[in-house]
Design a protein around this motif. Sequence first.
Motif, mmCIF file in Angstrom:
data_model
loop_
_atom_site.group_PDB
_atom_site.id
_atom_site.type_symbol
_atom_site.label_atom_id
_atom_site.label_comp_id
_atom_site.label_asym_id
_atom_site.label_seq_id
_atom_site.Cartn_x
_atom_site.Cartn_y
_atom_site.Cartn_z
ATOM 1 N N GLN A 125 -29.892 32.806 4.010
ATOM 2 C CA GLN A 125 -29.312 34.123 3.787
ATOM 3 C C GLN A 125 -28.148 34.051 2.805
ATOM 4 O O GLN A 125 -27.946 34.968 2.002
ATOM 5 N N ASN A 126 -27.398 32.966 2.850
ATOM 6 C CA ASN A 126 -26.272 32.802 1.937
ATOM 7 C C ASN A 126 -26.744 32.546 0.510
ATOM 8 O O ASN A 126 -26.022 32.836 -0.442
ATOM 9 N N THR A 127 -27.940 31.987 0.345
ATOM 10 C CA THR A 127 -28.418 31.681 -0.994
ATOM 11 C C THR A 127 -29.146 32.863 -1.625
ATOM 12 O O THR A 127 -29.338 32.903 -2.827
ATOM 13 N N ILE A 128 -29.588 33.816 -0.831
ATOM 14 C CA ILE A 128 -30.263 35.006 -1.381
ATOM 15 C C ILE A 128 -29.211 35.967 -1.923
ATOM 16 O O ILE A 128 -28.274 36.331 -1.227
ATOM 17 N N PRO A 129 -29.386 36.378 -3.195
ATOM 18 C CA PRO A 129 -28.407 37.321 -3.768
ATOM 19 C C PRO A 129 -28.568 38.718 -3.158
ATOM 20 O O PRO A 129 -29.664 39.173 -2.906
ATOM 21 N N HIS A 130 -27.458 39.353 -2.969
ATOM 22 C CA HIS A 130 -27.468 40.712 -2.395
ATOM 23 C C HIS A 130 -27.406 41.718 -3.441
ATOM 24 O O HIS A 130 -26.826 42.048 -4.291
#
Length: 130
Positions: A125-130
């Motif tokens: 989740q931290n590596t997926i860009p928002h």
Amino acid sequence: MRRISVALIFALGLASALAFAGATVAADRVSAASDARCRGYGLTPGSDGYVKCVADLKRDQRSRNSSASNDLSQDMKARADANAAELQAQMAEQAAQSRANLDALDAQIAAQQAAAQQAQSQAMQNTIPH
């Protein structure tokens, strides 16, 4: 427990040896006692009555010896059964403890796997860009 078993076997063997040695001496006494008893009935050595008297006394003595031997055998069997029951109880207790230890390890592994999955999920989740 092994020390107790070895000591018990040694003690029973020694007791049996002493009992056998005593039985040999007792057999000589019984023979002399039988002779005196049969003579006391007025029987003379060599007569049919004397031979029957001595044989009857010997048979009675063998019966008493057999009874005592059976009592000893039953006592030894009872002790062996009690030892076997104690060992079975100890083994059951150890098996239950081992099962509890394995269950605790399974729970720890499951908790670690859940934590690893959660950490991996968090990392993704931290590596997926928002």
